[in-house]
Scaffold this motif. Structure first.
Motif, PDB file in Angstrom:
ATOM      1  N   LEU A   1       0.829  -1.208   0.000  1.00 14.71           N
ATOM      2  CA  LEU A   1       0.000   0.000   0.000  1.00 14.71           C
ATOM      3  C   LEU A   1       0.866   1.262   0.000  1.00 14.71           C
ATOM      4  O   LEU A   1       0.548   2.247  -0.686  1.00 14.71           O
ATOM      5  CB  LEU A   1      -0.925   0.005   1.219  1.00 14.71           C
ATOM      6  N   THR A   2       1.952   1.231   0.760  1.00 18.33           N
ATOM      7  CA  THR A   2       2.859   2.378   0.783  1.00 18.33           C
ATOM      8  C   THR A   2       3.475   2.611  -0.591  1.00 18.33           C
ATOM      9  O   THR A   2       3.600   3.754  -1.052  1.00 18.33           O
ATOM     10  CB  THR A   2       3.958   2.156   1.834  1.00 18.33           C
ATOM     11  N   GLU A   3       3.865   1.521  -1.258  1.00 15.67           N
ATOM     12  CA  GLU A   3       4.445   1.646  -2.592  1.00 15.67           C
ATOM     13  C   GLU A   3       3.413   2.158  -3.594  1.00 15.67           C
ATOM     14  O   GLU A   3       3.738   2.973  -4.472  1.00 15.67           O
ATOM     15  CB  GLU A   3       5.002   0.295  -3.042  1.00 15.67           C
ATOM     16  N   VAL A   4       2.172   1.710  -3.467  1.00 19.48           N
ATOM     17  CA  VAL A   4       1.113   2.212  -4.342  1.00 19.48           C
ATOM     18  C   VAL A   4       0.950   3.720  -4.160  1.00 19.48           C
ATOM     19  O   VAL A   4       0.851   4.480  -5.141  1.00 19.48           O
ATOM     20  CB  VAL A   4      -0.214   1.485  -4.061  1.00 19.48           C
ATOM     21  N   GLY A   5       0.926   4.154  -2.904  1.00 21.02           N
ATOM     22  CA  GLY A   5       0.816   5.587  -2.644  1.00 21.02           C
ATOM     23  C   GLY A   5       1.969   6.361  -3.252  1.00 21.02           C
ATOM     24  O   GLY A   5       1.786   7.437  -3.829  1.00 21.02           O
ATOM     25  N   ARG A   6       3.182   5.808  -3.135  1.00 22.49           N
ATOM     26  CA  ARG A   6       4.367   6.487  -3.691  1.00 22.49           C
ATOM     27  C   ARG A   6       4.266   6.580  -5.211  1.00 22.49           C
ATOM     28  O   ARG A   6       4.549   7.630  -5.809  1.00 22.49           O
ATOM     29  CB  ARG A   6       5.626   5.725  -3.288  1.00 22.49           C
ATOM     30  N   ARG A   7       3.840   5.493  -5.842  1.00 18.28           N
ATOM     31  CA  ARG A   7       3.725   5.507  -7.306  1.00 18.28           C
ATOM     32  C   ARG A   7       2.682   6.512  -7.777  1.00 18.28           C
ATOM     33  O   ARG A   7       2.890   7.223  -8.759  1.00 18.28           O
ATOM     34  CB  ARG A   7       3.377   4.104  -7.813  1.00 18.28           C
ATOM     35  N   LEU A   8       1.570   6.544  -7.089  1.00 14.16           N
ATOM     36  CA  LEU A   8       0.530   7.488  -7.486  1.00 14.16           C
ATOM     37  C   LEU A   8       1.010   8.929  -7.330  1.00 14.16           C
ATOM     38  O   LEU A   8       0.696   9.793  -8.162  1.00 14.16           O
ATOM     39  CB  LEU A   8      -0.737   7.252  -6.649  1.00 14.16           C
ATOM     40  N   LYS A   9       1.792   9.194  -6.278  1.00 11.06           N
ATOM     41  CA  LYS A   9       2.329  10.544  -6.078  1.00 11.06           C
ATOM     42  C   LYS A   9       3.249  10.940  -7.219  1.00 11.06           C
ATOM     43  O   LYS A   9       3.237  12.094  -7.675  1.00 11.06           O
ATOM     44  CB  LYS A   9       3.089  10.600  -4.752  1.00 11.06           C
ATOM     45  N   THR A  10       4.076   9.990  -7.676  1.00 13.43           N
ATOM     46  CA  THR A  10       5.005  10.308  -8.759  1.00 13.43           C
ATOM     47  C   THR A  10       4.290  10.492 -10.091  1.00 13.43           C
ATOM     48  O   THR A  10       4.846  11.089 -11.012  1.00 13.43           O
ATOM     49  CB  THR A  10       6.060   9.199  -8.915  1.00 13.43           C
ATOM     50  N   ALA A  11       3.072   9.991 -10.192  1.00 10.18           N
ATOM     51  CA  ALA A  11       2.345  10.033 -11.471  1.00 10.18           C
ATOM     52  C   ALA A  11       1.563  11.324 -11.660  1.00 10.18           C
ATOM     53  O   ALA A  11       1.035  11.561 -12.747  1.00 10.18           O
ATOM     54  CB  ALA A  11       1.397   8.839 -11.575  1.00 10.18           C
ATOM     55  N   VAL A  12       1.457  12.149 -10.604  1.00 10.56           N
ATOM     56  CA  VAL A  12       0.645  13.356 -10.706  1.00 10.56           C
ATOM     57  C   VAL A  12       1.503  14.596 -10.491  1.00 10.56           C
ATOM     58  O   VAL A  12       2.677  14.510 -10.139  1.00 10.56           O
ATOM     59  CB  VAL A  12      -0.518  13.335  -9.685  1.00 10.56           C
ATOM     60  N   ARG A  13       0.875  15.755 -10.671  1.00  9.63           N
ATOM     61  CA  ARG A  13       1.578  17.017 -10.524  1.00  9.63           C
ATOM     62  C   ARG A  13       1.627  17.455  -9.057  1.00  9.63           C
ATOM     63  O   ARG A  13       0.938  16.891  -8.210  1.00  9.63           O
ATOM     64  CB  ARG A  13       0.885  18.094 -11.359  1.00  9.63           C
ATOM     65  N   GLU A  14       2.423  18.504  -8.789  1.00  7.94           N
ATOM     66  CA  GLU A  14       2.620  18.948  -7.413  1.00  7.94           C
ATOM     67  C   GLU A  14       1.333  19.472  -6.786  1.00  7.94           C
ATOM     68  O   GLU A  14       1.096  19.294  -5.594  1.00  7.94           O
ATOM     69  CB  GLU A  14       3.696  20.039  -7.383  1.00  7.94           C
ATOM     70  N   ASN A  15       0.480  20.125  -7.592  1.00  5.01           N
ATOM     71  CA  ASN A  15      -0.753  20.684  -7.034  1.00  5.01           C
ATOM     72  C   ASN A  15      -1.912  19.694  -7.046  1.00  5.01           C
ATOM     73  O   ASN A  15      -3.028  20.033  -6.660  1.00  5.01           O
ATOM     74  CB  ASN A  15      -1.153  21.948  -7.800  1.00  5.01           C
ATOM     75  N   ASP A  16      -1.673  18.465  -7.520  1.00  8.00           N
ATOM     76  CA  ASP A  16      -2.685  17.416  -7.435  1.00  8.00           C
ATOM     77  C   ASP A  16      -2.658  16.778  -6.050  1.00  8.00           C
ATOM     78  O   ASP A  16      -1.670  16.892  -5.321  1.00  8.00           O
ATOM     79  CB  ASP A  16      -2.439  16.341  -8.493  1.00  8.00           C
ATOM     80  N   THR A  17      -3.722  16.110  -5.687  1.00 12.97           N
ATOM     81  CA  THR A  17      -3.812  15.455  -4.377  1.00 12.97           C
ATOM     82  C   THR A  17      -4.026  13.962  -4.555  1.00 12.97           C
ATOM     83  O   THR A  17      -4.937  13.545  -5.274  1.00 12.97           O
ATOM     84  CB  THR A  17      -4.971  16.035  -3.540  1.00 12.97           C
ATOM     85  N   VAL A  18      -3.171  13.182  -3.887  1.00 11.07           N
ATOM     86  CA  VAL A  18      -3.356  11.732  -3.798  1.00 11.07           C
ATOM     87  C   VAL A  18      -3.726  11.425  -2.356  1.00 11.07           C
ATOM     88  O   VAL A  18      -2.973  11.749  -1.434  1.00 11.07           O
ATOM     89  CB  VAL A  18      -2.087  10.966  -4.195  1.00 11.07           C
ATOM     90  N   ALA A  19      -4.872  10.830  -2.129  1.00 10.62           N
ATOM     91  CA  ALA A  19      -5.347  10.541  -0.773  1.00 10.62           C
ATOM     92  C   ALA A  19      -5.656   9.059  -0.644  1.00 10.62           C
ATOM     93  O   ALA A  19      -6.017   8.391  -1.618  1.00 10.62           O
ATOM     94  CB  ALA A  19      -6.600  11.362  -0.459  1.00 10.62           C
TER      95      ALA A  19
END
Length: 698
Positions: free
Chosen positions: A321-339
């Motif tokens: 789950l932590t790795e999934v969160g990290r991957r999703l963060k890298t896939a979006v822009r700085e002003n996007d939100t991954v929750a």
């Protein structure tokens, strides 16, 4: 000598000059005899204490004076009178209102020769205000010394002239190290010059500034303080000091930050939680309305994630789950939100997203291998996408619509991305209504089992039957599993319905066995049902209800995808069932991720070839090659193999030639209720070899 007044009775024979002088003095003056008894008081004494002279004359001076401070004590006063030396000191006298007044007293003996009187004269100077000032100074000094807040005083040149112990405790600088230094010795270089300029402007304009500031201790550690600075004016017009008072609020700030993280961030992944996402969503919607922009919300649910927890443990699941969160963060822009929403669900808030293929990009990203110890896993996900303002007018509606789109992707098998469509809501409502009907159907005994025979082509014997559920709907008639089982899968009805199937199949098998029919009954077991902790115990209890039924007559059919998703856990459960005598079949073999290692390690008794390969066996060389390979492997590992979906005699003959002896399908018989099955079985049993030859000869 002044003429006597009612409040200041005359004394005799005090020298006229002494009495005259005392009468004109604003200080309190009194005359005592040699024993300390008051003989005369002046008007100043009367005015100071508000006591009539007649009330005082004749009383002992020692009784009037209170001497709480050393060295002037009652004993010292008595000695002064007895030794005719007098005394000097600070005393307290209560006035007519019982208020304490402080005086400096100088009591001196009179020379009888010079004054014409033997006794003492006492002059009392009112020092009440002085004593009050001393008291305030003592209190201020005590506060300065004992305060838990640091206090720093600087002069006009902004040089430190004094600090209290709390300053040293908080900053690490001793008083000697601080005095003479600029307050800059605490500077952390965290704040900008503009910050300090605004602070000094406020001090100059308002004589005061208060706020939070980050400084640095002597050991280099940063700390946050709540600081107030006052500009204190001195006597001169151009004289002032700065008094800075601050408290260390580092722990308070850390605690507040921890509370903020607990309230707004997921503890495992560090991602924003739903609460924070909603706040950002509301803010972004406001901005979108102001600028005519759009928002995209993506709801992600990982498919079959519970199997990772079951196979590798929850610690490994958390790692994934932590790795999934990290991957999703890298896939979006700085002003996007991954929750992280909960469990294995995530949300992506994307302002002004113009990527039409964002869903497929994310699916590809998540499918990349993730290391879990020595092994690795590949994930699939169900995704739902909703847009603002096209699909919703407020935050919670947008969340619901993205969730509905995600559930549609999951209902259709997962590993897909669906955009919200208004018809989704109607679909979800129909699904909920169908699930409600299914609950009622279970309570109203509307489900029935049909049985499809299984044939051994070598002996011609019917060896058993597969139990297949049907719904006898009160209005729509008999419904096949395809019309309702997809709704049951993953719902709260999956386990209760699965248990009903096991109970009914065991009851029917026991009935056949008692009637002399030694048939095996195959029961389909869902992945969720198999992995319930009490599954082996549930089977043992059902077997106990039918004490005459051999457990070998019940075959548990487990989907290949179920077993291979978590080989270790599934193997443990299967082994526990086999230990009780139940047989286990691996159903739909060939549709999962088969390998020789799995084939060898799984404790199974029967392989069932999926009907999708059997159906095209005559026309598709690839399907034929797969069937031949499965039969070959089964024989090499000494496992029997059964082919499903045998629709024609030609299929049966080819399977026999390949080496597959056991078959099941419409070419043999359709699924039937128990009563028609009994008639069909009786008819077959009259001449099994003849019927078998007729089938194989076509």
């Amino acid at each position: 000598m002044q003429p006597p007044t009612p409040s200041a009775p005359p004394i005799v024979p005090v020298a006229a000059s002494l009495a005259a002088l005392a009468s004109y003095s604003s200080n309190a003056v009194l005359v005592t005899d040699t024993e300390g008894l008051i003989q005369w008081v002046n008007q100043g004494f009367v005015d100071a204490l508000g006591l009539a002279g007649a009330e005082i004359v004749g009383s002992a001076l020692q009784d009037l004076l209170q001497t709480p401070n050393k060295p002037l004590t009652r004993e010292a006063i008595d000695d002064g009178f007895r030794q005719a030396t007098g005394f000097v000191g600070e005393v307290m006298v209560a006035n007519h209102c019982a208020d304490p007044l402080w005086f400096h007293i100088n009591c001196s003996p009179l020379d009888p020769v010079e004054s014409g009187y033997a006794g003492f004269v006492a002059i009392l100077n009112d020092i009440t205000r002085l004593m009050q000032s001393r008291q305030q100074l003592r209190i201020s000094a005590s506060v300065f010394e004992r305060s838990h807040d640091a206090i720093m005083i600087t002069d006009q040149d902004n040089r430190i002239i004094d600090v209290n112990p709390a300053f040293s405790r908080i900053t690490g600088y001793s008083r000697d190290e601080a005095i003479g230094q600029s307050p800059n010795l605490l500077s952390s270089a965290v704040h900008t010059p503009a910050f300090y300029q605004n602070m000094w402007d406020s001090i100059q304009q308002n004589q005061f500034w208060r706020g939070e500031i980050t400084n640095r201790r002597k050991n280099g550690e940063l700390f946050t303080e709540l600081l107030s600075i006052n500009k204190v004016q001195l006597d001169g017009p151009a004289q002032w000091h700065h008094v800075a008072v601050f408290s260390d609020i580092t722990e308070l700030k850390n605690h507040a930050e921890q509370l903020n993280r607990v309230s707004n961030y997921d503890e495992l992944t560090g991602l924003p939680n739903l609460q924070l996402l909603i706040k950002r969503l509301q803010r972004n919607i406001t901005q979108a309305d102001s600028h005519g922009q759009k928002l995209t919300l993506i709801h992600i649910d990982l498919d079959q994630f519970r199997l990772i927890n079951s196979r590798f443990g929850h610690s490994a699941g958390d790692q994934v789950l932590t790795e999934v969160g990290r991957r999703l963060k890298t896939a979006v822009r700085e002003n996007d939100t991954v929750a992280r929403l909960t469990g294995d669900e995530f949300l992506l808030l994307l302002p002004e997203c113009h990527h039409d293929n964002i869903g497929q990009r994310l699916l590809t990203l998540l499918h990349e291998a993730i290391a879990v110890g020595p092994a690795s896993v590949r994930l699939s996900a169900s995704m739902g996408i909703a847009h603002y303002p096209a699909d919703a007018s407020e935050p919670h509606q947008l969340l619901r619509h993205a969730g509905q789109a995600m559930h549609l992707a999951k209902d259709r098998g997962g590993n897909a991305c669906h955009s919200f469509d208004p018809s989704l809501q109607r679909y979800r409502e129909k699904r909920r209504e169908l699930l409600r009907e299914l609950h009622c159907a279970l309570s109203n005994h509307e489900f029935v089992l049909h049985y499809q025979p299984q044939l051994n082509m070598t002996s011609g014997q019917i060896i058993g039957a597969e139990a297949l559920i049907r719904w006898q709907h009160p209005q729509r008639g008999l419904l096949s599993p395809a019309e309702f089982l997809p709704v049951v899968t993953g719902s709260d009805l999956e386990i209760p319905l699965g248990r009903w199937v096991v109970r009914e199949a065991c009851r029917q098998c026991s009935e056949w066995y008692q009637a002399g029919q030694d048939l095996k009954v195959s029961i389909n077991i869902s992945a969720h049902h198999l992995m319930t902790p009490d599954f082996p115990e549930f089977l043992a209890n059902e077997l106990a209800i039918h004490p005459g039924l051999p457990s070998r007559n019940i075959t548990l059919e487990v989907l290949e995808s179920t077993a291979l998703d978590d080989t270790r856990q599934a193997g443990n459960v299967i082994e526990a069932c086999r230990a009780m005598g139940f047989e286990v079949a691996l159903d739909d073999f060939g549709t999962g991720y088969s390998s020789l290692a799995y084939f060898r390690s799984l404790p199974i008794d029967l392989i069932k070839i999926d009907q999708s390969f059997v159906r095209n066996l005559l026309d598709n060389s690839n399907d034929r090659a797969i069937v031949e390979s499965v039969v070959f492997l089964a024989k090499r590992f000494d496992r029997p193999v059964l082919a499903e979906g045998v629709e024609t005699n030609a299929h049966a003959r080819l399977l026999r030639d390949i080496g597959c002896e056991l078959i099941q399908g419409y070419g043999l018989a359709r699924p039937m209720a128990a009563a028609p099955f009994n008639l069909w079985l009786a008819d077959w049993s009259e001449a099994p070899l003849q019927r078998q030859r007729a089938m194989l000869q076509g």
